[in-house]
Structures are given as C-alpha cells and as structure tokens.
Design a protein around this motif. Structure first.
Motif, PDB file in Angstrom:
ATOM      1  N   ALA A 216     -50.991 -83.643  33.878  1.00  0.00           N
ATOM      2  CA  ALA A 216     -50.082 -84.697  33.434  1.00  0.00           C
ATOM      3  C   ALA A 216     -48.651 -84.196  33.511  1.00  0.00           C
ATOM      4  CB  ALA A 216     -50.417 -85.102  32.002  1.00  0.00           C
TER       5      ALA A 216
ATOM      6  N   ARG B  48     -54.560 -91.811  44.601  1.00  0.00           N
ATOM      7  CA  ARG B  48     -53.695 -90.923  43.797  1.00  0.00           C
ATOM      8  C   ARG B  48     -53.470 -89.625  44.552  1.00  0.00           C
ATOM      9  NH1 ARG B  48     -55.812 -90.621  38.206  1.00  0.00           N
ATOM     10  NH2 ARG B  48     -54.072 -91.887  37.475  1.00  0.00           N
TER      11      ARG B  48
ATOM     12  N   ASP C 100     -52.879 -94.999  35.528  1.00  0.00           N
ATOM     13  CA  ASP C 100     -51.703 -94.302  35.001  1.00  0.00           C
ATOM     14  C   ASP C 100     -52.007 -92.819  34.858  1.00  0.00           C
ATOM     15  OD1 ASP C 100     -50.014 -96.553  34.605  1.00  0.00           O
ATOM     16  OD2 ASP C 100     -51.172 -97.071  32.812  1.00  0.00           O
ATOM     17  N   TYR C 101     -50.954 -92.052  34.683  1.00  0.00           N
ATOM     18  CA  TYR C 101     -51.136 -90.659  34.272  1.00  0.00           C
ATOM     19  C   TYR C 101     -50.401 -90.485  32.943  1.00  0.00           C
ATOM     20  CZ  TYR C 101     -46.571 -90.345  36.649  1.00  0.00           C
ATOM     21  OH  TYR C 101     -45.278 -90.568  37.076  1.00  0.00           O
TER      22      TYR C 101
ATOM     23  N   ASP D 225     -54.709 -86.264  34.075  1.00  0.00           N
ATOM     24  CA  ASP D 225     -55.019 -87.679  34.302  1.00  0.00           C
ATOM     25  C   ASP D 225     -56.523 -87.837  34.519  1.00  0.00           C
ATOM     26  OD1 ASP D 225     -55.656 -87.035  36.955  1.00  0.00           O
ATOM     27  OD2 ASP D 225     -53.673 -87.581  37.705  1.00  0.00           O
TER      28      ASP D 225
END
Lengths: 149, 542
Positions: free
Chosen positions: B427, B239, B74-75, B421
């Motif tokens: 973010a 990512r 996740d971020y 992140d």
C-alpha cells in the motif's frame, strides 16, 4: 423515485420504538418542519438510509442497546464518545432529510436532484446590468513574470 | 505469467484525466495505444446522484477516500502520519468521476515561484508555453467560462460560454464589488451548451457524486470514447505491479495482475498517469538492480515533496432565497483578489476562492454547524435542528479557499511496510504536515472571506474548516531540468529512463493555488504531443 437500496437486516419493532424516541430528541420539529417521528424516520426511512450506509447498522443497533433513558444516552455519547454520537446522529438526520415531505418543506425542487437546464440567455441575465464591468475596468491583476513583462 | 502478443507503441498506466488526454491524442495520431486501469468502467446509472440518498452513498460507497470506500479495485493508504486526508477514484475516468469540475488554469506567477518569491523552485516551463495545450484540452473537455478575466493574461477565452452564476454568485458578486475585489464567473469543465457527445448541463448540482447523465466532462465521457474509436485498447481491472526494463535500461512494458493472473504487456514507450500517490507508489515498487531505490529515482525524489490543497471553507447565512439548488457544483463565481504574493501579509503565494452550491449537501450542514468556529458550541440538535436547516438550505453561501501549497521533502509518499492491497502489493503511505506558509495563507484568506460575507449582507458568517481534504495529490515526481533535483524533465520524460514518461499531478513543482485538473490535462497534452512529434528519435524498449 428510485428503488430503495435493499438492506437484509431489519430492526425489530422494539428497536424502532426506541429509535423513534432518540430520533425525536435529535430532530424535535419546528420552523414549519415535522419532528422525526412525524415522517416515520424510525420506520421505512431508517431502512432506506441504512441501505445506503449498511456499515452504520452496528452503530444504530449499538446505541439503541445502550442502557438508560435516551436523553441520557445521547448526552453521555456526546460527552464521551463524540464520533459515535456523530455517526448515529448523521444516519438519523440522513433518514429525515431524504423524506420527500421534508425536502419539499426545505425548498428542494424534488425528491432527488432534478434537471433544470439554463435558458439560453440565463447567464447573461445575471450580468446584464453591468455588474462585471467594474472588475474589467480595474484592469489586469495578474503578476507579471519575465515572460509576461 | 502470460504475455500479451501485441507490443504497444505506447502503454499508458492509469485511465484518469491525464491518461485520457494522452490516449486520445496518441491514438488519434495513429499510435497503437494500450491503457491499463485497475478499476472498472462506471455505469452512470450506478452513480448515486439521482437518488434521494445520494449524500449518504457519497459518504461511503462513493467517497473519494479509498480507505472509506474500500473497493477491491482501490489500494489502501496509510495516513497515520498525515494531517491531510487524501483521495482519488480508481476506475475509467479516474478522479474526474468524482471531481466537481472546477477548471482553473494556473497563473503565470505559479511557474516562477523561485524567481518571484524566492521560495521552492521555478517550473521548467512557463504559462505561455502551456497556453496552447490548455486551449486544446479546454476544447476537448467542453470548458465553459467567460472571456476577458483580468486575473489572467489576455487571450483566455474558453470554448463555451459561462454557466449562469446563479443567485449565490450574484449575491456575492454584489458584495465583492462593494469591496472593490476581483471576481469572475466560474470556469467549469461541464458544457454550458451541447458539445461534441455531451448535452447541455442540466444543473443537477451533484457533480462531485458523479454525473448520472454523463454530461460532466469526466475522462470516461469526454476523452476515452475518442481514444477507443481510434483503436486504443483499454484493459480494466488490470493492476500494474511493476514497470519492467530491458537490458539497456529502457522501459519495455509492465506486469499487471488481473483476477489473480499475472500478465506482461510489452511496450515501446511507457507513460504513467496514476496520480500523485499511485505513480510514485508504482515507481517505488518497480525496483531492479539498476534502480534499487525505485524506477527513475536516482535523484531520490520519487515520492518526495507531496503537496495537496488543505483548503479552508467559510459560510454565510442570507435572508434572501438564493435558490442555490442549481449546479454545476464546480464554481458559480471565483475570486483571485488574494492570489498573488503580498509580502506584508506574512506569507508568500495566495489562493483562489470559489463558491459552490451548499444546498446540494444538506447533510453537510451538520458539520458546517457542529464543527464550525463559533457555532460548534451552539446547540444544533433537538429543537434547533429544523430551524438551523431552514435557515441554511437555500440561504447559505459557501466559500472554498484553495491555498497554494509549497513543497517540502519531509512530506512524501512511500511504500507501507505492512499494509497491502487485495493483490498483495504494498500500500501507499503518506506523510504530510501542513506547512507554516500554507497555514498562514489559509488563515488570512478565511478572514478576508468573512469580510466578503459581511459585504454581501450575510446575517451570520463563520469559518467551517481550515483543513478540508482536496483530493489533489501533487509533486511526487518533480519536473525540472536538473536530473539531480528532479525526476522528469519539462516533458515529463524520466531523466533516468528516456522512454518513460509521467503525466499526472506528480509533475507539479509547486501546488499552485487552483484546482489542478486543468494543468494536469495541459501537461499531459504537451507530453503526448512531444511523444508524437519525436517518435522517430525516441529510444524504445520493446
């Protein structure tokens, strides 16, 4: 039933004894349902609940370490630290509500969600007396646009 | 940096609903498709729904809010200036892993808000133009519902029959009929009968925790297997840090990070389907001399106009045993009675309501009672707890009131100046304040929902929330015909970069008053079809 999620941390017996008092204050039983201690919330079931929410171990241990009678501690938390009270009550209720006896008494078909595929004509059975007809008879309700007009 | 040798015909960033639709379509059309996804495949046996503690797991490890979930895939999102909580899921399937599968087409008026109501903007496409694409994705996703809904133009005929409306739907339908109000059996992207690879729904009722039986039509189940079978390459834990440009200003690929190593994936065409927060975040991260304010951002609108659905909920208690343990959790019934604008109400636009099984979330009863309007001051714990639960479980109907939400440039997604992140990338930061129109809309509809509870025979009814997090992220790369006032055109094609497309909820011009997945998927299908048909004329970057 599925294997409990394992939590390395274990409450001491003294902590469990104190948790039992807190748990019964939150869930005293009645309406055909047991009190928290009657289903061992402070034993195996808090372990299982915390296995799913290990981030709440600190909350539980912290509340148990609060000085004072449990009823006073809970009252103080509710008044002054509602988020902490909510988190503590949430995990205690979580431990209670996953107990299979409690789930059964609340009417759940099983200890966990269970398959119950619909019979072939089940959808029609809810509508077969024409309950939807009046909705259809009222006609279109969408708002026309230049494209639909 | 390592460079992958294979140049993709189409690079898709994000393996969620829109990415799945595009990957399936383009791979089946013979394109060499590469998909980059920052998360992993989900092992269905890891999903919590078959465990007694599923609700506890859903409140943390499987929570829709990445800040709560906190996975390294996740971020983080800075929400310090947002009254709305936001969410998404990062993994193959994207947010469809955790969606409830409410499948709701937008309505014709949603696409003509400026024309009809004098607010916001019209969409550059109409409902009628989108219908063939709704129909196509409804077939792919096994949408179940009843034909003939008078709330829509004729011809809305889902491919599979509706699920049973169950006791809760029946009870409320009787009440709505007393009032003369609209209702219709719910639409769900969950097969009511065996469909393609999926079995008939077995109604566990926990769809929003992921379907552990692989029946719900999440993108990993319903779309990606087809894409992979036709040669698409899906790279997980990848990512994306930047979409890159060639000397002509065309997108020529993306730089991504996988286990700390940077890679470059070259591509002729780039599609972004990273949701209404992730997509503007990536475009804003992709700065260059040509686009110093972020890729495709000459309009200044990338990230602006963030919309969500801060929906309201009300519950009623009923003496009858409603047996609402049965899924699907999407919709038992819905009502469009108050969907279209009536200016006399003091706001424009409207709301779809729907009912989902409340008993599937017994721990949710705590907030329904202790945060509810009129019940918050009643004792819930102690001697009351068990009687409250006994009164509620199996005897409660819950309305969800999904409001249209209008765009405001003061609501936006941007890059956080501090937070990053796990790979050190900025973010996202969300700024969101609920608009006055949306607030009035929710308040009005919640009042009407209490009237519906009364008509259905509730012994007690109350509002449980006026600002629920919907996890619907929309509007941050607005589609439109004018490059000065929109980021992409009606096909999701960036005005500034002709081989860059956006296909997710970022495109939405207005929020519509329904759950967005159906429209996201239809728009993605339309864009993928456009790309395939116009490939010969497409300018390419690599």
């Amino acid at each position: 039933m599925s294997t409990p999620l394992q939590l390395e941390f274990r409450l001491s017996q003294a902590q469990r004894d104190r948790l039992a008092v807190f748990a019964d204050l939150l869930i005293s039983g009645g309406a055909g349902l047991p009190a928290a201690t009657e289903v061992d919330v402070a034993g195996a079931w808090i372990d299982r609940a915390l296995g799913a929410r290990p981030d709440l171990v600190e909350t539980v241990v912290g509340v148990l370490a609060e000085e004072g009678e449990p009823a006073e501690v809970l009252a103080r938390l509710r008044a002054q630290e509602p988020e902490r009270f909510d988190a503590f009550a949430f995990i205690v209720a979580g431990a209670y509500l996953i107990h299979p006896r409690v789930r059964k008494l609340l009417g759940y078909p099983g200890g966990a969600p269970e398959p119950s595929p619909a019979f072939p004509d089940e959808a029609d059975a809810y509508l077969e007396d024409g309950i939807l007809d009046v909705v259809i008879e009222r006609g279109p309700t969408y708002r026309p646009t230049p494209q639909t007009a | 940096m390592k460079t992958n040798n294979d140049v993709a015909d189409v690079l898709i960033i994000g393996a969620g609903a829109s990415g799945g639709v595009a990957a399936k379509h383009l791979a089946e059309e013979g394109f060499k498709v590469v998909v980059l996804e920052q998360g992993d495949w989900i092992n269905q046996s890891d999903l919590p729904g078959l465990r007694p503690e599923y609700e506890l797991l859903g409140s943390k490890a499987w929570h829709p809010n990445p800040n709560i979930r906190g996975n390294d895939t996740d971020y983080p999102i800075d929400l310090s200036e947002s009254v709305a909580q936001v969410g998404m899921f990062n993994g193959v399937g994207g947010s469809t892993i955790l969606y409830a599968s409410c499948w709701c087409r937008a309505k014709p008026s949603d696409f003509r808000v400026r024309t009809l109501d004098g607010v916001a903007d019209d969409w550059p496409i109409s409902y009628e133009e989108l219908v063939p694409y709704y129909e196509a994705v409804e077939r792919d996703l096994g949408v179940s519902g009843a034909a003939g809904n008078p709330a829509y133009p004729a011809g809305y005929n889902p491919p599979l029959p509706a699920h049973p409306i169950n006791g809760v739907g029946r009870k409320m339908a009787e009440g709505l009929n007393k009032l003369g109000w609209h209702w219709w059996p719910g639409y769900n992207s969950i097969p009511s009968q065996a469909h393609r690879r999926q079995k008939q729904c077995d109604r566990l009722g926990i769809c929003m925790y992921g379907c552990p039986h692989g029946i719900k039509s999440s993108a990993d189940v319903a779309l990606f297997p087809d894409a992979l079978a036709h040669g698409a390459k899906l790279i997980t834990r990848a990512r994306v840090a930047e979409i890159t440009l060639n000397e002509k200003g065309l997108a020529n690929g993306a730089v991504y990070i996988q286990e700390g190593q940077q890679y470059f994936q070259p591509a002729k065409v780039v599609i972004v389907g990273a949701n209404g927060i992730g997509t503007p975040r990536l475009l804003l991260m992709s700065k260059s001399n040509r686009f110093p304010d972020g890729l495709a951002n000459s309009s200044g609108l990338v990230g602006k106009r963030f919309m969500t659905h801060p929906f309201g909920t009300s519950v009623g208690l009923y003496e009858d045993d409603l047996g609402d343990f049965l899924g699907p959790a999407g919709e038992a019934i819905e009502s469009m009675q108050f969907y279209e604008t009536d200016a006399s109400r003091g706001f424009v636009r409207g709301s779809k309501w729907h009912i989902i099984p409340a008993a599937a979330r017994p721990l949710g009863m705590i907030n329904r009672w202790t945060k509810g309007e009129g019940t918050a001051d009643e004792e819930f714990w102690g001697e009351q707890f068990t009687s409250r639960m006994k009164d509620s479980i199996g005897h409660m109907i819950e309305w969800m009131v999904m409001p249209d939400d209008l765009p405001e440039e003061t609501n936006y997604v941007t890059l956080d100046p501090v937070l990053t992140d796990s790979d050190g990338l900025p973010a996202a930061k969300v700024r969101y304040v609920t608009g006055e129109n949306t607030r009035r809309l929710v308040d009005f509809n919640l009042e009407r929902s209490l009237e519906a509870h009364a008509a259905a025979g509730a012994t007690k009814a109350w509002v449980t929330s006026r600002n629920n997090p919907s996890w619907h992220n929309m509007g941050t790369c607005k589609m439109g015909d004018d490059p000065a006032t929109s980021v992409v055109n009606g096909y999701g094609q960036a005005h500034d970069v002709p081989n860059l497309y956006v296909i997710d909820g970022s495109l939405f011009v207005t929020a519509t008053g329904v759950n967005p997945t159906a429209t996201i998927c239809a728009l993605a299908k339309r864009t993928a079809t456009y790309i395939a048909k116009n490939a010969r004329n497409q300018e390419v970057g690599a």
